[in-house]
Design a protein around this motif. Structure first.
Motif, mmCIF file in Angstrom:
data_model
loop_
_atom_site.group_PDB
_atom_site.id
_atom_site.type_symbol
_atom_site.label_atom_id
_atom_site.label_comp_id
_atom_site.label_asym_id
_atom_site.label_seq_id
_atom_site.Cartn_x
_atom_site.Cartn_y
_atom_site.Cartn_z
ATOM 1 N N LEU A 122 0.665 -1.203 -0.105
ATOM 2 C CA LEU A 122 -0.024 -0.086 -0.104
ATOM 3 C C LEU A 122 1.045 1.246 -0.017
ATOM 4 O O LEU A 122 0.642 2.102 -0.658
ATOM 5 C CB LEU A 122 -0.882 -0.125 1.214
ATOM 6 C CG LEU A 122 -1.845 1.201 1.373
ATOM 7 C CD1 LEU A 122 -2.783 1.119 0.129
ATOM 8 C CD2 LEU A 122 -2.864 1.102 2.701
ATOM 9 N N VAL A 123 2.052 1.195 0.740
ATOM 10 C CA VAL A 123 2.738 2.586 0.717
ATOM 11 C C VAL A 123 3.534 2.552 -0.460
ATOM 12 O O VAL A 123 3.703 3.585 -0.869
ATOM 13 C CB VAL A 123 3.865 2.012 1.998
ATOM 14 C CG1 VAL A 123 5.062 3.398 1.821
ATOM 15 C CG2 VAL A 123 3.309 2.070 3.276
ATOM 16 N N LYS A 124 3.787 1.431 -1.200
ATOM 17 C CA LYS A 124 4.443 1.556 -2.403
ATOM 18 C C LYS A 124 3.512 2.023 -3.580
ATOM 19 O O LYS A 124 3.909 2.808 -4.467
ATOM 20 C CB LYS A 124 4.934 0.032 -2.835
ATOM 21 C CG LYS A 124 6.137 -0.384 -2.219
ATOM 22 C CD LYS A 124 6.430 -1.797 -2.761
ATOM 23 C CE LYS A 124 7.708 -2.343 -1.806
ATOM 24 N NZ LYS A 124 8.102 -3.802 -2.316
ATOM 25 N N PHE A 130 2.175 9.028 -6.356
ATOM 26 C CA PHE A 130 2.436 10.343 -6.061
ATOM 27 C C PHE A 130 3.371 10.985 -7.073
ATOM 28 O O PHE A 130 3.425 11.957 -7.713
ATOM 29 C CB PHE A 130 3.010 10.536 -4.683
ATOM 30 C CG PHE A 130 3.800 11.819 -4.584
ATOM 31 C CD1 PHE A 130 3.062 13.044 -4.238
ATOM 32 C CD2 PHE A 130 5.223 12.065 -4.632
ATOM 33 C CE1 PHE A 130 3.813 14.163 -4.227
ATOM 34 C CE2 PHE A 130 5.973 13.468 -4.507
ATOM 35 C CZ PHE A 130 5.257 14.382 -4.310
ATOM 36 N N PHE A 131 4.463 10.136 -7.363
ATOM 37 C CA PHE A 131 5.367 10.373 -8.417
ATOM 38 C C PHE A 131 5.073 10.419 -10.022
ATOM 39 O O PHE A 131 5.078 11.295 -10.747
ATOM 40 C CB PHE A 131 6.721 9.587 -8.400
ATOM 41 C CG PHE A 131 7.643 9.879 -7.230
ATOM 42 C CD1 PHE A 131 8.378 11.081 -7.416
ATOM 43 C CD2 PHE A 131 7.815 9.171 -6.278
ATOM 44 C CE1 PHE A 131 9.197 11.360 -6.263
ATOM 45 C CE2 PHE A 131 8.768 9.516 -5.286
ATOM 46 C CZ PHE A 131 9.401 10.587 -5.114
ATOM 47 N N ARG A 159 -3.414 5.329 -5.319
ATOM 48 C CA ARG A 159 -3.297 3.829 -5.110
ATOM 49 C C ARG A 159 -3.213 3.171 -6.273
ATOM 50 O O ARG A 159 -2.742 2.367 -6.641
ATOM 51 C CB ARG A 159 -4.194 3.275 -4.157
ATOM 52 C CG ARG A 159 -3.885 2.099 -3.478
ATOM 53 C CD ARG A 159 -4.875 1.640 -2.536
ATOM 54 N NE ARG A 159 -6.385 1.292 -3.014
ATOM 55 C CZ ARG A 159 -6.614 0.007 -3.888
ATOM 56 N NH1 ARG A 159 -5.456 -0.734 -3.846
ATOM 57 N NH2 ARG A 159 -7.764 -0.383 -4.319
ATOM 58 N N VAL A 160 -4.327 3.421 -7.168
ATOM 59 C CA VAL A 160 -4.630 2.565 -8.481
ATOM 60 C C VAL A 160 -4.817 3.531 -9.637
ATOM 61 O O VAL A 160 -4.927 4.759 -9.535
ATOM 62 C CB VAL A 160 -5.865 1.976 -8.292
ATOM 63 C CG1 VAL A 160 -5.529 0.717 -7.140
ATOM 64 C CG2 VAL A 160 -7.141 2.574 -8.092
ATOM 65 N N THR A 161 -4.583 2.990 -10.805
ATOM 66 C CA THR A 161 -4.922 3.614 -12.026
ATOM 67 C C THR A 161 -5.818 2.717 -12.691
ATOM 68 O O THR A 161 -5.899 1.532 -12.935
ATOM 69 C CB THR A 161 -3.675 3.949 -12.971
ATOM 70 O OG1 THR A 161 -2.833 4.706 -12.417
ATOM 71 C CG2 THR A 161 -3.959 4.149 -14.416
ATOM 72 N N ASN A 177 2.435 -1.646 -9.237
ATOM 73 C CA ASN A 177 3.054 -2.466 -10.278
ATOM 74 C C ASN A 177 3.275 -1.894 -11.560
ATOM 75 O O ASN A 177 3.685 -2.586 -12.559
ATOM 76 C CB ASN A 177 1.985 -3.471 -10.767
ATOM 77 C CG ASN A 177 1.507 -4.445 -9.571
ATOM 78 O OD1 ASN A 177 2.358 -4.732 -8.610
ATOM 79 N ND2 ASN A 177 0.247 -5.020 -9.537
ATOM 80 N N ILE A 178 3.064 -0.587 -11.454
ATOM 81 C CA ILE A 178 3.666 0.188 -12.830
ATOM 82 C C ILE A 178 5.058 0.509 -13.012
ATOM 83 O O ILE A 178 5.634 1.289 -12.132
ATOM 84 C CB ILE A 178 2.699 1.561 -12.983
ATOM 85 C CG1 ILE A 178 1.195 1.236 -13.001
ATOM 86 C CG2 ILE A 178 3.211 2.304 -14.123
ATOM 87 C CD1 ILE A 178 0.286 2.502 -12.932
#
Length: 292
Positions: A122-124, A130-131, A159-161, A177-178
């Protein structure tokens, strides 16, 4: 149990260190330290607010398509910084008045360890999200390719795209995962139109007439480069092939392709430029004939 013991030990050491720092102070000195801490915290927060405000109001940031999301994330970070600074100020004030801060530090330590162990992914997700937003790697509405998924971005969060592919399937991808992103919206796209002509047609004459017919499309609002007629690109027994190439913004190539193909056809009809003859061959079977 070991984690809790280690956390309690760290909290106790930090508490003793802070309280020993202010142990020999007089009452007026303690009040002066408290005043300096309060004023210092207030000044630092004002400096941070002023710096972030200048960055968000800069023309470079405002031009980004994801400006609203950048503002949201930046305000979130600003609040986190405020909470941290206020917490540090409160712990110092408590130590100045010889109030133990060990229970607070121990509680925060256990809570931080729980987050670190149980919510790493979740932190990742949040860090990578953010970036993605801050660097404006892609925005809602962009045509992107992430891994083996290609489609239009419908939602971009911390969190997600979410991507909708061309089969109308919605893909939800955790931001952690991106790794590699191909943003096709930020690049011009090349379109190639090929057409065949009968060998009896003079290629110089054909090239002259078609170039004159498509010249008006150079000033089209969706045209970036071209259209450029390459001339003869392939020779055959009964026909030869010409090609036309142009560059447009992503998604704007199709209307231009239809218009240019129509313009080429009308020019060929107007100038009596022949298309190659389609020859049908028949093979004889046992009971009938088949058309190839």
């Amino acid at each position: 149990m070991n984690i809790e013991k280690n956390t309690d030990a760290v909290a106790s050491e930090a508490d003793q260190a802070l309280r020993s720092t202010f142990r020999g102070l007089e009452s007026w000195e303690r009040l002066l330290v408290v005043a300096l801490v309060v004023i210092g915290t207030f000044v630092i927060l004002k400096i941070i607010d002023s710096f972030i405000g200048r960055q968000l109001n800069s023309d470079k940031i405002k031009e980004k398509g994801s400006y609203n999301r950048i503002v949201t994330v930046t305000n979130l970070i600003r609040r986190i910084i405020k909470v941290i600074l206020i917490f540090i100020g409160v712990t110092i004030v408590m130590s100045v008045f010889n109030i133990s801060i060990a229970p607070i530090i121990a509680t925060l330590g256990v809570f931080s360890l729980a987050i670190g162990v149980g919510a790493q992914s979740l932190v990742k997700d949040f860090i990578n999200g953010f970036f993605i937003i801050f660097e404006d790697q892609y925005s809602v509405g962009d045509l992107v390719e992430i891994g083996d998924i290609e489609g239009v971005v419908e939602y971009l969060g911390l969190r997600v795209t979410k991507i909708r592919d061309f089969d109308k399937i919605l893909h939800v991808i955790p931001n952690s995962n991106i790794s590699i992103i191909s943003n096709k919206e930020r690049a011009n796209i090349r379109t190639k139109i090929e057409f065949y002509l009968d060998n009896s047609c003079d290629p110089d004459f054909v090239e002259e007439k078609i170039k004159a017919a498509i010249e008006k499309y150079r000033d089209h609002e969706d045209m970036v480069i071209g259209p450029n007629l390459w001339g003869v690109t392939e020779n055959g027994k009964d026909a030869y092939k010409m090609a036309l190439v142009y560059y447009t913004r992503q998604g704007r190539q199709y209307d231009l392709e239809f218009a240019l193909r129509s313009e080429i056809l009308k020019t060929m009809q107007r100038e009596n430029i022949k298309s190659p003859m389609i020859r049908n061959k028949f093979i004889k079977g046992e009971d009938d004939h088949a058309l190839l």
